[in-house]
Scaffold this motif. Sequence first.
Motif, PDB file in Angstrom:
ATOM      1  N   THR A 155       0.852  -1.192   0.000  1.00  0.00           N
ATOM      2  CA  THR A 155       0.000   0.000   0.000  1.00  0.00           C
ATOM      3  C   THR A 155       0.894   1.251   0.000  1.00  0.00           C
ATOM      4  O   THR A 155       2.125   1.147   0.005  1.00  0.00           O
ATOM      5  N   SER A 156       0.261   2.410   0.049  1.00  0.00           N
ATOM      6  CA  SER A 156       1.056   3.642   0.029  1.00  0.00           C
ATOM      7  C   SER A 156       1.181   4.264   1.413  1.00  0.00           C
ATOM      8  O   SER A 156       1.713   5.369   1.568  1.00  0.00           O
ATOM      9  N   GLU A 157       0.686   3.559   2.452  1.00  0.00           N
ATOM     10  CA  GLU A 157       0.753   4.101   3.809  1.00  0.00           C
ATOM     11  C   GLU A 157       1.532   3.152   4.726  1.00  0.00           C
ATOM     12  O   GLU A 157       1.523   1.939   4.500  1.00  0.00           O
ATOM     13  N   PRO A 158       2.142   3.713   5.776  1.00  0.00           N
ATOM     14  CA  PRO A 158       2.788   2.831   6.758  1.00  0.00           C
ATOM     15  C   PRO A 158       1.744   1.928   7.422  1.00  0.00           C
ATOM     16  O   PRO A 158       0.591   2.329   7.552  1.00  0.00           O
ATOM     17  N   MET A 159       2.173   0.751   7.796  1.00  0.00           N
ATOM     18  CA  MET A 159       1.283  -0.165   8.531  1.00  0.00           C
ATOM     19  C   MET A 159       1.915  -0.411   9.889  1.00  0.00           C
ATOM     20  O   MET A 159       3.122  -0.687   9.991  1.00  0.00           O
ATOM     21  N   ILE A 160       1.105  -0.282  10.924  1.00  0.00           N
ATOM     22  CA  ILE A 160       1.601  -0.461  12.298  1.00  0.00           C
ATOM     23  C   ILE A 160       0.678  -1.421  13.032  1.00  0.00           C
ATOM     24  O   ILE A 160      -0.543  -1.288  12.972  1.00  0.00           O
ATOM     25  N   TRP A 161       1.282  -2.406  13.675  1.00  0.00           N
ATOM     26  CA  TRP A 161       0.465  -3.299  14.501  1.00  0.00           C
ATOM     27  C   TRP A 161       1.202  -3.668  15.774  1.00  0.00           C
ATOM     28  O   TRP A 161       2.410  -3.512  15.889  1.00  0.00           O
ATOM     29  N   LEU A 162       0.421  -4.156  16.728  1.00  0.00           N
ATOM     30  CA  LEU A 162       0.983  -4.645  17.984  1.00  0.00           C
ATOM     31  C   LEU A 162       1.275  -6.132  17.820  1.00  0.00           C
ATOM     32  O   LEU A 162       0.408  -6.876  17.349  1.00  0.00           O
ATOM     33  N   ASP A 163       2.476  -6.541  18.190  1.00  0.00           N
ATOM     34  CA  ASP A 163       2.817  -7.961  18.267  1.00  0.00           C
ATOM     35  C   ASP A 163       2.695  -8.400  19.724  1.00  0.00           C
ATOM     36  O   ASP A 163       3.284  -7.761  20.606  1.00  0.00           O
ATOM     37  N   GLY A 164       1.958  -9.453  19.964  1.00  0.00           N
ATOM     38  CA  GLY A 164       1.909 -10.045  21.311  1.00  0.00           C
ATOM     39  C   GLY A 164       2.467 -11.445  21.194  1.00  0.00           C
ATOM     40  O   GLY A 164       1.986 -12.231  20.373  1.00  0.00           O
TER      41      GLY A 164
END
Length: 349
Positions: A155-164
Amino acid sequence: MSMNVAPESTPERQAYYDKIGAHNLSALWTVFRDIITGEPTSECQPHLWRYDELRSLLLEAGDLITAKEAERRVLILENPGLKGMSRITTSLYAGLQLVLPGEVAPAHRHSQSALRFVIEGAGAHTAVGGERTYMQVGDFVITPSWQWHDHGNDTSEPMIWLDGLDIPVLKFFDASFAESFGADEHPISRPAGDSLARYGQGLLPVDYKHQSLNSPIFNYPYDRTRDALHKLSESSDWDPYHGVKLRYVNPVTGDWAMPTIGTSMQLLNKGFSTKPYRSSDAVVFVPVEGEGRTRIGDRIVEWGPRDIFVVPSWHWVSHEVSTDSVLFSYSDRPCQEKLGFFREEHSAQ
Ligand code: 1HN
Protein backbone atom coordinates in the motif's frame (compact mmCIF):
# COMPACT_ATOMS: atom_id res chain seq x y z
CA MET A 1 -4.17 -17.21 56.95
CA SER A 2 -0.94 -15.24 56.61
CA MET A 3 2.44 -16.91 56.78
CA ASN A 4 4.61 -16.74 59.93
CA VAL A 5 7.81 -14.74 60.05
CA ALA A 6 11.12 -16.13 58.80
CA PRO A 7 13.37 -17.89 61.35
CA GLU A 8 16.10 -15.65 62.77
CA SER A 9 19.63 -15.95 61.50
CA THR A 10 22.25 -16.82 64.14
CA PRO A 11 26.03 -17.07 63.65
CA GLU A 12 25.77 -20.89 63.80
CA ARG A 13 22.98 -20.91 61.22
CA GLN A 14 24.84 -18.51 58.96
CA ALA A 15 27.95 -20.68 59.12
CA TYR A 16 25.77 -23.65 58.17
CA TYR A 17 24.25 -21.77 55.25
CA ASP A 18 27.73 -20.88 54.02
CA LYS A 19 28.82 -24.49 54.36
CA ILE A 20 25.90 -25.94 52.41
CA GLY A 21 26.22 -23.17 49.80
CA ALA A 22 29.58 -24.63 48.84
CA HIS A 23 27.71 -27.87 48.02
CA ASN A 24 25.17 -26.06 45.82
CA LEU A 25 22.51 -26.35 48.50
CA SER A 26 20.38 -23.82 50.35
CA ALA A 27 17.93 -24.02 53.23
CA LEU A 28 14.29 -23.70 52.24
CA TRP A 29 13.33 -22.04 55.54
CA THR A 30 15.44 -18.99 54.67
CA VAL A 31 13.51 -18.31 51.47
CA PHE A 32 10.16 -20.04 51.97
CA ARG A 33 8.17 -16.84 52.49
CA ASP A 34 9.76 -15.18 49.47
CA ILE A 35 8.93 -17.98 47.05
CA ILE A 36 5.58 -19.14 48.43
CA THR A 37 3.73 -15.84 48.82
CA GLY A 38 0.19 -15.47 50.16
CA GLU A 39 -0.74 -13.52 47.04
CA PRO A 40 1.00 -12.68 43.76
CA THR A 41 3.90 -10.23 44.29
CA SER A 42 4.81 -9.14 40.80
CA GLU A 43 7.62 -6.90 39.59
CA CYS A 44 5.27 -5.99 36.74
CA GLN A 45 3.87 -2.46 37.14
CA PRO A 46 0.73 -0.76 35.85
CA HIS A 47 1.75 1.39 32.89
CA LEU A 48 0.33 3.22 29.88
CA TRP A 49 2.06 4.02 26.59
CA ARG A 50 0.54 6.89 24.57
CA TYR A 51 0.13 6.11 20.91
CA ASP A 52 1.21 9.62 19.77
CA GLU A 53 4.59 9.12 21.42
CA LEU A 54 4.95 5.51 20.31
CA ARG A 55 4.06 6.38 16.74
CA SER A 56 6.55 9.18 16.26
CA LEU A 57 9.38 7.16 17.84
CA LEU A 58 8.53 4.17 15.66
CA LEU A 59 8.42 6.26 12.48
CA GLU A 60 11.85 7.61 13.44
CA ALA A 61 13.11 4.00 13.37
CA GLY A 62 11.75 3.87 9.82
CA ASP A 63 14.56 6.26 8.80
CA LEU A 64 17.20 4.30 10.71
CA ILE A 65 16.77 0.77 9.46
CA THR A 66 14.72 -1.21 6.93
CA ALA A 67 12.32 -3.98 7.93
CA LYS A 68 14.54 -6.41 6.04
CA GLU A 69 17.77 -5.45 7.77
CA ALA A 70 16.10 -5.43 11.15
CA GLU A 71 14.33 -8.76 10.34
CA ARG A 72 11.41 -7.13 12.17
CA ARG A 73 11.35 -3.36 12.82
CA VAL A 74 9.78 -3.36 16.25
CA LEU A 75 9.86 -1.23 19.39
CA ILE A 76 9.50 -3.48 22.43
CA LEU A 77 7.11 -2.24 25.12
CA GLU A 78 9.14 -2.86 28.25
CA ASN A 79 7.32 -2.90 31.53
CA PRO A 80 9.06 -0.33 33.80
CA GLY A 81 9.31 -3.00 36.52
CA LEU A 82 10.93 -5.48 34.12
CA LYS A 83 13.47 -3.31 32.27
CA GLY A 84 15.84 -5.05 29.90
CA MET A 85 13.80 -8.24 29.94
CA SER A 86 11.73 -7.67 26.76
CA ARG A 87 8.51 -8.15 28.67
CA ILE A 88 5.30 -6.21 29.06
CA THR A 89 4.14 -8.64 31.76
CA THR A 90 6.07 -11.36 33.56
CA SER A 91 4.96 -13.95 31.00
CA LEU A 92 4.26 -11.99 27.81
CA TYR A 93 5.93 -9.77 25.25
CA ALA A 94 4.51 -6.78 23.37
CA GLY A 95 6.03 -4.77 20.55
CA LEU A 96 4.90 -2.23 18.01
CA GLN A 97 5.89 -3.12 14.45
CA LEU A 98 6.24 -0.83 11.44
CA VAL A 99 6.18 -1.99 7.82
CA LEU A 100 6.63 0.88 5.36
CA PRO A 101 5.23 0.96 1.82
CA GLY A 102 7.16 -1.42 -0.45
CA GLU A 103 8.86 -3.25 2.42
CA VAL A 104 8.97 -6.92 3.29
CA ALA A 105 9.75 -8.59 6.60
CA PRO A 106 11.36 -11.88 5.50
CA ALA A 107 9.93 -15.36 6.11
CA HIS A 108 10.97 -17.16 9.26
CA ARG A 109 9.46 -19.41 11.92
CA HIS A 110 9.92 -19.95 15.63
CA SER A 111 8.44 -21.89 18.51
CA GLN A 112 6.98 -18.71 20.01
CA SER A 113 3.36 -17.95 19.08
CA ALA A 114 2.43 -14.45 17.97
CA LEU A 115 -0.68 -12.38 17.69
CA ARG A 116 -0.97 -9.21 15.61
CA PHE A 117 -3.43 -6.56 16.58
CA VAL A 118 -3.70 -3.97 13.83
CA ILE A 119 -3.35 -0.37 14.95
CA GLU A 120 -2.87 1.78 11.86
CA GLY A 121 -2.93 1.39 8.07
CA ALA A 122 -5.04 -0.66 5.70
CA GLY A 123 -4.25 -3.51 3.36
CA ALA A 124 -0.70 -4.56 4.17
CA HIS A 125 -0.45 -8.33 4.45
CA THR A 126 0.96 -11.08 6.55
CA ALA A 127 1.28 -14.60 5.22
CA VAL A 128 1.05 -17.60 7.54
CA GLY A 129 1.58 -21.19 6.42
CA GLY A 130 0.97 -20.37 2.74
CA GLU A 131 -2.01 -17.99 3.02
CA ARG A 132 -2.02 -14.22 2.96
CA THR A 133 -4.37 -11.99 4.87
CA TYR A 134 -4.79 -8.31 4.11
CA MET A 135 -5.05 -6.49 7.42
CA GLN A 136 -7.37 -3.73 8.60
CA VAL A 137 -7.41 -1.74 11.85
CA GLY A 138 -8.80 -3.81 14.74
CA ASP A 139 -8.15 -7.19 13.09
CA PHE A 140 -6.76 -9.92 15.35
CA VAL A 141 -4.33 -12.18 13.46
CA ILE A 142 -2.67 -15.37 14.73
CA THR A 143 0.79 -16.69 13.84
CA PRO A 144 0.89 -20.16 15.45
CA SER A 145 4.07 -21.71 16.80
CA TRP A 146 6.48 -22.99 14.11
CA GLN A 147 4.51 -21.67 11.09
CA TRP A 148 6.40 -19.87 8.32
CA HIS A 149 5.39 -16.22 8.22
CA ASP A 150 6.36 -13.04 6.42
CA HIS A 151 4.87 -9.57 6.09
CA GLY A 152 4.66 -7.08 3.24
CA ASN A 153 3.17 -3.71 2.53
CA ASP A 154 2.09 -3.01 -1.05
CA THR A 155 0.00 0.00 0.00
CA SER A 156 1.06 3.64 0.03
CA GLU A 157 0.75 4.10 3.81
CA PRO A 158 2.79 2.83 6.76
CA MET A 159 1.28 -0.16 8.53
CA ILE A 160 1.60 -0.46 12.30
CA TRP A 161 0.47 -3.30 14.50
CA LEU A 162 0.98 -4.65 17.98
CA ASP A 163 2.82 -7.96 18.27
CA GLY A 164 1.91 -10.04 21.31
CA LEU A 165 4.09 -13.10 21.87
CA ASP A 166 4.62 -15.76 24.53
CA ILE A 167 8.42 -15.22 24.43
CA PRO A 168 8.93 -15.27 28.25
CA VAL A 169 6.94 -18.53 28.50
CA LEU A 170 9.24 -20.23 25.98
CA LYS A 171 12.23 -18.69 27.73
CA PHE A 172 11.04 -20.12 31.05
CA PHE A 173 10.90 -23.60 29.52
CA ASP A 174 14.13 -23.07 27.52
CA ALA A 175 12.22 -24.22 24.45
CA SER A 176 13.08 -21.53 21.90
CA PHE A 177 13.76 -22.70 18.34
CA ALA A 178 13.85 -20.52 15.22
CA GLU A 179 14.95 -20.61 11.60
CA SER A 180 14.97 -18.41 8.50
CA PHE A 181 13.23 -19.59 5.35
CA GLY A 182 16.01 -18.18 3.17
CA ALA A 183 13.75 -16.09 0.91
CA ASP A 184 11.63 -13.01 1.53
CA GLU A 185 8.36 -14.84 1.04
CA HIS A 186 7.24 -18.37 1.72
CA PRO A 187 5.28 -19.73 -1.30
CA ILE A 188 1.55 -19.07 -1.28
CA SER A 189 -0.61 -22.19 -1.57
CA ARG A 190 -4.13 -20.89 -0.86
CA PRO A 191 -6.02 -17.70 -1.81
CA ALA A 192 -6.55 -14.91 0.74
CA GLY A 193 -9.76 -15.49 2.70
CA ASP A 194 -9.54 -19.29 2.41
CA SER A 195 -9.34 -19.96 6.17
CA LEU A 196 -12.18 -17.61 7.00
CA ALA A 197 -14.44 -19.25 4.40
CA ARG A 198 -13.46 -22.74 5.48
CA TYR A 199 -13.57 -22.36 9.24
CA GLY A 200 -15.03 -18.98 10.15
CA GLN A 201 -18.68 -19.14 9.05
CA GLY A 202 -20.09 -21.55 11.62
CA LEU A 203 -19.24 -24.33 9.16
CA LEU A 204 -16.35 -26.79 8.88
CA PRO A 205 -15.22 -29.01 5.99
CA VAL A 206 -17.20 -32.22 6.43
CA ASP A 207 -14.25 -34.51 7.11
CA TYR A 208 -12.15 -31.93 8.96
CA LYS A 209 -9.94 -33.41 11.68
CA HIS A 210 -8.45 -30.79 13.92
CA GLN A 211 -4.76 -31.26 14.66
CA SER A 212 -3.45 -27.92 15.81
CA LEU A 213 -3.74 -26.29 19.24
CA ASN A 214 -4.55 -23.04 17.42
CA SER A 215 -7.72 -21.88 15.81
CA PRO A 216 -7.79 -22.71 12.09
CA ILE A 217 -9.00 -19.12 11.53
CA PHE A 218 -6.01 -16.81 11.46
CA ASN A 219 -7.61 -13.43 10.90
CA TYR A 220 -10.63 -12.40 12.97
CA PRO A 221 -11.75 -9.22 11.16
CA TYR A 222 -12.70 -6.22 13.28
CA ASP A 223 -15.90 -5.38 11.40
CA ARG A 224 -17.41 -8.71 12.42
CA THR A 225 -16.25 -8.49 16.03
CA ARG A 226 -17.57 -4.94 16.30
CA ASP A 227 -20.95 -5.87 14.82
CA ALA A 228 -21.30 -8.74 17.29
CA LEU A 229 -20.54 -6.48 20.27
CA HIS A 230 -22.96 -3.76 19.15
CA LYS A 231 -25.72 -6.26 18.41
CA LEU A 232 -25.37 -7.75 21.88
CA SER A 233 -25.27 -4.34 23.54
CA GLU A 234 -28.77 -3.56 22.23
CA SER A 235 -30.32 -6.42 24.09
CA SER A 236 -28.87 -7.54 27.38
CA ASP A 237 -25.68 -9.11 28.48
CA TRP A 238 -24.15 -6.11 30.27
CA ASP A 239 -21.83 -7.73 32.73
CA PRO A 240 -21.15 -5.37 35.67
CA TYR A 241 -17.44 -6.27 35.61
CA HIS A 242 -16.77 -6.50 31.88
CA GLY A 243 -19.55 -4.73 29.95
CA VAL A 244 -20.13 -6.75 26.79
CA LYS A 245 -17.01 -8.90 26.50
CA LEU A 246 -16.35 -11.69 24.01
CA ARG A 247 -13.36 -13.95 23.82
CA TYR A 248 -11.84 -15.10 20.53
CA VAL A 249 -12.32 -18.84 20.18
CA ASN A 250 -11.15 -21.79 18.19
CA PRO A 251 -14.43 -22.75 16.44
CA VAL A 252 -13.52 -26.45 16.48
CA THR A 253 -12.96 -26.81 20.20
CA GLY A 254 -14.53 -23.73 21.80
CA ASP A 255 -11.20 -23.17 23.54
CA TRP A 256 -9.20 -19.93 23.33
CA ALA A 257 -7.98 -19.15 19.80
CA MET A 258 -4.33 -19.67 20.83
CA PRO A 259 -2.94 -22.20 23.33
CA THR A 260 -0.82 -19.77 25.37
CA ILE A 261 -2.45 -16.37 24.87
CA GLY A 262 -6.09 -15.51 25.57
CA THR A 263 -7.60 -12.66 23.56
CA SER A 264 -10.84 -10.75 24.03
CA MET A 265 -12.71 -7.70 22.81
CA GLN A 266 -15.14 -5.72 24.96
CA LEU A 267 -17.60 -2.88 24.50
CA LEU A 268 -18.31 -0.39 27.27
CA ASN A 269 -20.95 2.16 26.39
CA LYS A 270 -20.88 5.86 27.19
CA GLY A 271 -21.03 6.51 30.93
CA PHE A 272 -20.53 2.83 31.87
CA SER A 273 -18.36 2.06 34.90
CA THR A 274 -17.27 -1.47 35.64
CA LYS A 275 -17.12 -2.87 39.17
CA PRO A 276 -13.67 -3.82 40.50
CA TYR A 277 -12.41 -7.19 39.30
CA ARG A 278 -9.05 -8.92 39.68
CA SER A 279 -7.48 -12.03 38.26
CA SER A 280 -4.18 -13.90 38.42
CA ASP A 281 -3.41 -13.13 34.77
CA ALA A 282 -1.72 -9.80 33.97
CA VAL A 283 -3.61 -8.20 31.08
CA VAL A 284 -2.52 -5.96 28.19
CA PHE A 285 -5.30 -3.63 26.96
CA VAL A 286 -5.44 -1.86 23.60
CA PRO A 287 -8.38 0.54 23.25
CA VAL A 288 -9.56 0.62 19.64
CA GLU A 289 -12.28 3.24 19.93
CA GLY A 290 -13.41 5.57 22.70
CA GLU A 291 -11.95 7.25 25.73
CA GLY A 292 -11.86 6.45 29.38
CA ARG A 293 -9.97 5.99 32.59
CA THR A 294 -9.00 2.77 34.27
CA ARG A 295 -8.17 2.33 37.92
CA ILE A 296 -5.43 -0.28 38.38
CA GLY A 297 -4.86 -0.86 42.10
CA ASP A 298 -4.12 2.67 43.37
CA ARG A 299 -3.13 4.05 39.92
CA ILE A 300 -5.39 5.67 37.35
CA VAL A 301 -4.58 5.70 33.65
CA GLU A 302 -6.45 7.85 31.15
CA TRP A 303 -6.59 6.38 27.67
CA GLY A 304 -7.74 7.03 24.15
CA PRO A 305 -7.71 5.01 20.94
CA ARG A 306 -4.50 3.05 20.23
CA ASP A 307 -2.92 3.68 23.61
CA ILE A 308 -1.63 0.53 25.29
CA PHE A 309 -1.83 -0.18 29.01
CA VAL A 310 -1.02 -3.07 31.28
CA VAL A 311 -2.74 -4.41 34.41
CA PRO A 312 -0.44 -6.62 36.54
CA SER A 313 -1.66 -9.85 38.12
CA TRP A 314 -4.06 -9.55 41.05
CA HIS A 315 -4.54 -5.77 40.81
CA TRP A 316 -8.12 -4.54 41.17
CA VAL A 317 -9.19 -3.05 37.86
CA SER A 318 -12.23 -0.93 36.97
CA HIS A 319 -12.96 1.04 33.81
CA GLU A 320 -15.01 4.20 33.38
CA VAL A 321 -15.68 5.46 29.86
CA SER A 322 -16.82 8.85 28.58
CA THR A 323 -17.77 7.65 25.06
CA ASP A 324 -18.68 4.26 23.60
CA SER A 325 -15.42 2.34 23.84
CA VAL A 326 -14.04 -0.90 22.43
CA LEU A 327 -11.02 -2.53 24.08
CA PHE A 328 -8.91 -5.42 22.86
CA SER A 329 -7.01 -7.36 25.53
CA TYR A 330 -4.68 -10.33 25.88
CA SER A 331 -3.15 -12.35 28.70
CA ASP A 332 -1.66 -15.73 29.62
CA ARG A 333 -5.01 -16.96 30.98
CA PRO A 334 -5.12 -20.11 28.77
CA CYS A 335 -1.82 -21.27 30.33
CA GLN A 336 -3.06 -20.66 33.85
CA GLU A 337 -6.39 -22.37 33.19
CA LYS A 338 -4.76 -25.43 31.61
CA LEU A 339 -2.37 -25.76 34.53
CA GLY A 340 -5.17 -25.31 37.04
CA PHE A 341 -4.20 -22.16 38.94
CA PHE A 342 -6.13 -19.34 37.29
CA ARG A 343 -7.99 -17.27 39.90
CA GLU A 344 -10.36 -14.33 39.71
CA GLU A 345 -12.36 -12.25 42.15
CA HIS A 346 -15.40 -10.05 41.63
CA SER A 347 -15.83 -7.26 44.21
CA ALA A 348 -19.16 -7.14 46.01
CA GLN A 349 -19.80 -3.40 45.55
C1 1HN B 1 8.42 -12.06 15.15
O1 1HN B 1 8.55 -13.16 14.39
C2 1HN B 1 7.65 -11.02 14.70
O2 1HN B 1 7.00 -12.14 12.73
C3 1HN B 1 7.51 -9.90 15.48
O3 1HN B 1 6.50 -10.08 12.94
C4 1HN B 1 8.12 -9.80 16.69
C5 1HN B 1 9.56 -10.74 18.37
C6 1HN B 1 10.36 -11.74 18.80
C7 1HN B 1 10.51 -12.88 18.06
C8 1HN B 1 9.87 -13.02 16.86
C9 1HN B 1 7.01 -11.10 13.36
C10 1HN B 1 8.91 -10.83 17.15
C11 1HN B 1 9.07 -11.98 16.39
